[in-house]
Write an enzyme that holds these catalytic residues in place. Structure first.
Site, PDB file in Angstrom:
ATOM      1  N   ARG A  95       3.491  14.817  29.982  1.00 57.75           N
ATOM      2  CA  ARG A  95       3.421  16.106  29.282  1.00 57.75           C
ATOM      3  C   ARG A  95       2.868  17.219  30.164  1.00 57.75           C
ATOM      4  NH1 ARG A  95       0.864  13.840  23.811  1.00 57.75           N
ATOM      5  NH2 ARG A  95       0.233  12.256  25.306  1.00 57.75           N
ATOM      6  N   ASP A 169       8.864  20.898  16.977  1.00 58.18           N
ATOM      7  CA  ASP A 169       8.530  22.055  17.817  1.00 58.18           C
ATOM      8  C   ASP A 169       9.772  22.508  18.573  1.00 58.18           C
ATOM      9  OD1 ASP A 169       8.767  20.373  20.096  1.00 58.18           O
ATOM     10  OD2 ASP A 169       6.675  19.769  19.871  1.00 58.18           O
ATOM     11  N   LYS A 193       5.948  25.638  16.350  1.00 57.33           N
ATOM     12  CA  LYS A 193       4.602  25.036  16.293  1.00 57.33           C
ATOM     13  C   LYS A 193       3.644  25.756  17.229  1.00 57.33           C
ATOM     14  CE  LYS A 193       3.518  21.136  18.746  1.00 57.33           C
ATOM     15  NZ  LYS A 193       3.595  19.715  19.159  1.00 57.33           N
ATOM     16  N   ARG A 195       0.050  25.177  19.242  1.00 56.33           N
ATOM     17  CA  ARG A 195      -1.028  24.238  19.564  1.00 56.33           C
ATOM     18  C   ARG A 195      -2.007  24.954  20.480  1.00 56.33           C
ATOM     19  NH1 ARG A 195      -1.717  18.422  20.193  1.00 56.33           N
ATOM     20  NH2 ARG A 195       0.476  17.936  19.989  1.00 56.33           N
TER      21      ARG A 195
END
Ligand code: R5P
Length: 300
Positions: A95, A169, A193, A195
């Site tokens: 990620r 997302d 989304k 975050r």
């Protein structure tokens, strides 16, 4: 050809070996009292093509699994293996594939450099978080997808009609479009989304696209489960009656299994790119195997 397994996902490695009709080759992984590991190859591999299976995450042990993998590749190369195919069904640290905030590491690039430095020749992985990750490699990458496995489950659970595919997302838009094509252009929608990068707190906000009575949320991985929780809450508020959750990688950190079991959803379907220990399995969970796909790719 020989096939070896690290300690992260031996069950999957055994299934792959079975499909290939060869036994798993023995490897000694000795753990010293201080936690350091020594790897030893217990079979002749001179001039052999060898395959190593090791997922690198899922239970808070990514660093350990990566070190083990580096040592296995090094030991195989020193023992004369001519080619090492590294199967990492779930690639830890994927990620962090670019600099999000000034001063940050690009973890996946650092990992790739180490894999190549110890001698990996071919890399096989599933549903990488970004299609940019293969471009960071200098060796061939076979980027497989477990999404086709989900198609028959969607039909089996009766989500093939009156349903909409939902990405939790915007980053999942490519995935959701692929899935839609596999399902005869099933309609799809995406959640926008938010975050917070420092705290990790997710707040699902708006949805782009029309909803239906049933929704199928598709994601690459479930870690804390907060993304799914936020998506489910938004869909329920919008009047969706039934929700099916599909995710390739069951990272399942912390309390994710309890959170998922208690959500107002029908099922959570994942693959076995990461081994889910008995204590993390829950009633709504279904696990599909990618062993066949990996064996097919190795044979190809
Ligand atoms: C994010 O971009 C990923 O695609 C997943 O949605 C995310 O990593 C899931 O993490 P968690 O379960 O912790 O919300």
């Amino acid at each position: 050809m020989r096939i070896f397994s690290g300690s992260s996902n031996k069950k999957l490695a055994e299934k792959i070996a079975q499909q290939l009709n060869i036994p798993l080759s023995p490897l000694e992984i000795h753990v010293f009292p201080d936690g350091e590991k020594r790897v030893r190859v217990l079979e002749k591999v001179v001039d052999q093509h060898v395959v190593v299976v090791q997922s690198t995450g899922g239970d808070g042990r990514s660093d350990e699994y990566y070190m083990e993998l580096f040592f296995i590749i090094d030991a195989l190369k020193r023992s004369g293996a001519s080619e090492v195919t590294v199967v990492v069904p779930y690639m830890g640290y994927q990620r962090q594939d670019h600099v999000f905030r000034e001063g940050e590491v690009v973890s996946s690039a650092a990992i790739i450099e180490m894999l190549e430095a110890v001698g990996a020749n071919v890399f096989i992985a599933f549903d990488l978080h970004s299609i940019r990750i293969p471009e960071l490699f200098h060796i061939p990458v076979k980027h497989l997808s477990a999404l086709p496995l989900f198609v028959h489950k969607i039909r089996e659970y009766g989500f093939d009609k009156e349903s909409v595919l939902v990405s939790p997302d915007m980053g999942g838009n490519r995935r959701i479009k692929q899935m839609s094509e596999m399902l005869g252009n099933m309609p799809h929608a995406s959640i926008v989304k938010d975050r917070d990068l420092a705290s990790g707190i997710v707040s699902a906000q708006t949805i782009e696209g029309a909803l239906k009575k049933k929704a199928i949320i598709v994601d690459d991985m479930i870690s804390s489960g907060k993304t799914i929780e936020a998506a489910v809450s938004l869909l329920k508020k919008q009047g969706v009656l039934q929700i099916l959750v599909l995710a390739v990688h069951p990272v399942f950190s912390d309390e994710a299994p309890i959170l998922l079991q208690n959500l107002p959803i029908e099922k959570v379907v994942v693959s076995d790119t990461i081994e889910v220990p008995k204590e993390k399995q829950f009633q709504k969970l279904t696990i599909l195997s990618v062993a066949n796909m990996i064996a097919g790719e190795i044979k190809a």
